[in-house]
Scaffold this active site. Structure first.
Site, PDB file in Angstrom:
ATOM      1  N   ASP A   1      31.011  34.723  37.373  1.00 53.52           N
ATOM      2  CA  ASP A   1      31.736  35.584  38.300  1.00 53.52           C
ATOM      3  C   ASP A   1      31.660  37.037  37.819  1.00 53.52           C
ATOM      4  OD1 ASP A   1      33.508  36.677  40.077  1.00 53.52           O
ATOM      5  OD2 ASP A   1      35.008  35.108  39.856  1.00 53.52           O
TER       6      ASP A   1
ATOM      7  N   HIS B   1      30.126  32.712  50.370  1.00 47.80           N
ATOM      8  CA  HIS B   1      30.938  33.847  49.905  1.00 47.80           C
ATOM      9  C   HIS B   1      30.094  35.089  49.650  1.00 47.80           C
ATOM     10  CE1 HIS B   1      34.325  35.814  47.948  1.00 47.80           C
ATOM     11  NE2 HIS B   1      33.623  35.973  46.841  1.00 47.80           N
TER      12      HIS B   1
HETATM   13  C1  HEM Z   1      30.835  37.591  44.536  1.00 47.69           C
HETATM   14  C2  HEM Z   1      34.006  34.161  43.300  1.00 47.69           C
HETATM   15  C3  HEM Z   1      37.501  36.486  45.741  1.00 47.69           C
HETATM   16  C4  HEM Z   1      34.366  39.981  46.828  1.00 47.69           C
HETATM   17  C5  HEM Z   1      31.388  36.464  43.997  1.00 47.69           C
HETATM   18  C6  HEM Z   1      30.684  35.462  43.231  1.00 47.69           C
HETATM   19  C7  HEM Z   1      31.582  34.518  42.877  1.00 47.69           C
HETATM   20  C8  HEM Z   1      32.853  34.891  43.432  1.00 47.69           C
HETATM   21  C9  HEM Z   1      31.319  33.273  42.037  1.00 47.69           C
HETATM   22  C10 HEM Z   1      29.181  35.472  42.898  1.00 47.69           C
HETATM   23  C11 HEM Z   1      28.862  36.152  41.607  1.00 47.69           C
HETATM   24  C12 HEM Z   1      29.134  37.631  41.596  1.00 47.69           C
HETATM   25  O1  HEM Z   1      28.373  38.431  42.132  1.00 47.69           O
HETATM   26  O2  HEM Z   1      30.163  38.000  41.036  1.00 47.69           O
HETATM   27  C13 HEM Z   1      35.230  34.515  43.837  1.00 47.69           C
HETATM   28  C14 HEM Z   1      36.457  33.773  43.661  1.00 47.69           C
HETATM   29  C15 HEM Z   1      37.430  34.422  44.343  1.00 47.69           C
HETATM   30  C16 HEM Z   1      36.824  35.586  44.957  1.00 47.69           C
HETATM   31  C17 HEM Z   1      36.576  32.496  42.844  1.00 47.69           C
HETATM   32  C18 HEM Z   1      38.886  34.112  44.482  1.00 47.69           C
HETATM   33  C19 HEM Z   1      39.573  33.388  43.618  1.00 47.69           C
HETATM   34  C20 HEM Z   1      36.945  37.627  46.271  1.00 47.69           C
HETATM   35  C21 HEM Z   1      37.650  38.596  47.068  1.00 47.69           C
HETATM   36  C22 HEM Z   1      36.768  39.579  47.361  1.00 47.69           C
HETATM   37  C23 HEM Z   1      35.502  39.221  46.760  1.00 47.69           C
HETATM   38  C24 HEM Z   1      39.132  38.497  47.463  1.00 47.69           C
HETATM   39  C25 HEM Z   1      36.977  40.855  48.159  1.00 47.69           C
HETATM   40  C26 HEM Z   1      37.865  41.027  49.081  1.00 47.69           C
HETATM   41  C27 HEM Z   1      33.160  39.637  46.284  1.00 47.69           C
HETATM   42  C28 HEM Z   1      31.984  40.471  46.358  1.00 47.69           C
HETATM   43  C29 HEM Z   1      30.953  39.775  45.716  1.00 47.69           C
HETATM   44  C30 HEM Z   1      31.540  38.537  45.238  1.00 47.69           C
HETATM   45  C31 HEM Z   1      31.881  41.846  47.010  1.00 47.69           C
HETATM   46  C32 HEM Z   1      29.506  40.234  45.525  1.00 47.69           C
HETATM   47  C33 HEM Z   1      28.708  39.868  46.738  1.00 47.69           C
HETATM   48  C34 HEM Z   1      27.274  40.334  46.589  1.00 47.69           C
HETATM   49  O3  HEM Z   1      26.459  39.575  46.047  1.00 47.69           O
HETATM   50  O4  HEM Z   1      27.005  41.467  46.988  1.00 47.69           O
HETATM   51  N1  HEM Z   1      32.712  36.075  44.107  1.00 47.69           N
HETATM   52  N2  HEM Z   1      35.494  35.603  44.626  1.00 47.69           N
HETATM   53  N3  HEM Z   1      35.651  38.037  46.120  1.00 47.69           N
HETATM   54  N4  HEM Z   1      32.853  38.487  45.599  1.00 47.69           N
HETATM   55 FE1  HEM Z   1      34.156  37.025  45.151  1.00 47.69          FE
END
Ligand code: HEM
Length: 399
Positions: free
Chosen positions: A213, A308
């Site tokens: 993450d 996501h």
């Molecule tokens: C990407 C998990 C909540 C925005 C990711 C990734 C994971 C992840 C595993 C892919 C790896 C990375 O690029 O970091 C989670 C989990 C969440 C959560 C477990 C809640 C417990 C959120 C929220 C937002 C968000 C609330 C924004 C409102 C993003 C963004 C990316 C991302 C912008 C990158 C997307 C890209 O590849 O451009 N998240 N996320 N996430 N997450 Fe989350």
């Protein structure tokens, strides 16, 4: 979501030093090196930006919000920020703060960072409503929100991070005591990441769903980073936000019992990345750019429509970019037996309306991950720029 160690800020702004004690002795009396890299690493408190934004995520984090006591106005708030900044400066350099309780006496600064922010309610209470930046909007409700008012909001916020648990608790305790008479603690949340040295090389943090993450976080040295993450409106009455940023804090519980019943290949479809390597389902390795247009041999999108990383990507949100840097939490069972566990999600951006709010609006309706999450608290803070030597955080607003 966390700042990836693999693709993240590296050692930006960190320096070895700040040794508080002399050569230590092991518990069995064996000679041990004076202070290992973990304890001896310090993050300078003073600078254009506050620390704890691009600093690599530490192993322990405490998020605390305070409300000003009735009658405490601008002068009292200025005194508090002066005391807090002096204590933070001393502790981040490995020196005991005023009124020390010796909890961290033998430890070095252990990458301690202390970051201060102001909530919307702070400005009315200090008669500074005309200085409140437009970007510090009230957080709109989102579908599926299950917010606890008492663990949301706050006049003042402190983010404390350190690679040693005693150092982190010490800082929290000292700052809590320094607020006495001026502000009362409204809520506290405690979180963690990986310990430094736990992996064979610096790797992106895993969250409690088991995913890497932070991989696709914007990189602090990339062109455009400052414009995306640090405040844009810093003229006239908002000049005090020069070098500042906006933090959106969400306590997001993971429905782990449901999530863990899902086979790994389905879990990977929900995110759009492999669980073991973090590689996008469009192919390559963890750091390979995501190809949202890639299709599988059967003609289906390699990264599903509700994945996501597709729904959250800047490309799906008019370029909206966030720096995600949070802490996991695991607070034991809830009354219903489910783990009270998840992510203390912190998003940093130049403007929350074109950052978190824009992305969360999209996610709340279209993201397959939301089935496994509950947003249980919410707060938004204006985080001023860093203090120059001899001044305190927020001085340009409060003096
Ligand atoms: C990407 C998990 C909540 C925005 C990711 C990734 C994971 C992840 C595993 C892919 C790896 C990375 O690029 O970091 C989670 C989990 C969440 C959560 C477990 C809640 C417990 C959120 C929220 C937002 C968000 C609330 C924004 C409102 C993003 C963004 C990316 C991302 C912008 C990158 C997307 C890209 O590849 O451009 N998240 N996320 N996430 N997450 Fe989350």
């Amino acid at each position: 979501c966390l700042l990836g160690a693999a693709g993240g800020a590296g050692a930006a702004g960190m320096a070895a030093g700040g040794l508080a004690g002399a050569a230590g002795r092991g518990w069995a009396g064996d000679d041990v090196p004076p202070l290992a890299a973990v304890g001896g690493t310090s993050v300078p408190f003073h600078g254009r930006h506050q620390v704890g934004i691009t600093t690599p995520p530490q192993a322990y984090g405490h998020l605390v919000a305070f409300d000003l006591r009735p009658g405490a106005g601008r002068a009292a708030a200025a005194g508090l920020m002066r005391r807090w900044s002096a204590a933070a400066e001393a502790m981040t350099a490995g020196r005991p703060p005023a009124g020390d309780d010796q909890i961290a006496l033998d430890a070095g600064p252990s990458s301690l960072t202390v970051t201060f922010g102001f909530g919307r309610s702070f400005f009315a209470k200090t008669d500074l409503g005309d200085r409140m930046p437009a970007a510090l909007v009230p957080m709109p409700p989102f579908p599926g929100d299950a917010l606890d008012h008492f663990r949301s909001g706050g006049d003042l916020w402190i983010q404390i991070g350190a690679d040693d648990p005693l150092v982190a608790v010490h800082a929290t305790r000292i700052l809590h005591k320094a607020a006495s008479g001026t502000a009362a603690m409204r809520w506290q949340m405690n979180g963690f990441n990986r310990a430094r040295g736990a992996t064979d090389r610096p790797r992106t943090v895993r969250n409690l769903m088991g995913q890497l993450d932070g991989t696709n976080n914007p990189h602090p040295f990339a062109p455009g980073f400052d414009a995306e993450i640090f405040a844009a409106d810093t003229t006239g009455p908002h000049a005090w936000m020069n070098g500042g940023s906006y933090a959106v804090v969400r306590r997001i519980r993971m429905l782990l019992d449901t999530w863990e019943k899902l086979p790994v290949d389905r879990q990977e479809q929900v995110i759009g990345r492999r669980k073991d390597t973090g590689a996008p389902l469009s192919g390559g390795t963890e750091t390979t750019p995501v190809n949202l247009a890639a299709v599988r041999p059967d003609g289906a999108l390699a990264i599903p429509g509700d994945a996501h990383i597709r729904v959250a990507a800047p490309a799906s949100n008019g370029g909206a970019t966030l720096l995600r840097r949070g802490f996991s939490y695991y607070d034991g069972p809830r009354p219903d037996g489910a783990p009270d566990a998840g992510l203390l999600f912190i998003a940093w951006q130049a403007d929350p309306t074109t950052g978190f709010i824009q992305v969360q609006r999209k996610l709340a309706g279209a993201d397959g991950l939301t089935r496994f999450l509950r947003h249980e608290s919410s707060a938004i803070f204006a985080v001023p720029g860093g203090a120059a030597s001899g001044s305190y955080v927020g001085q340009a607003l409060l003096e």
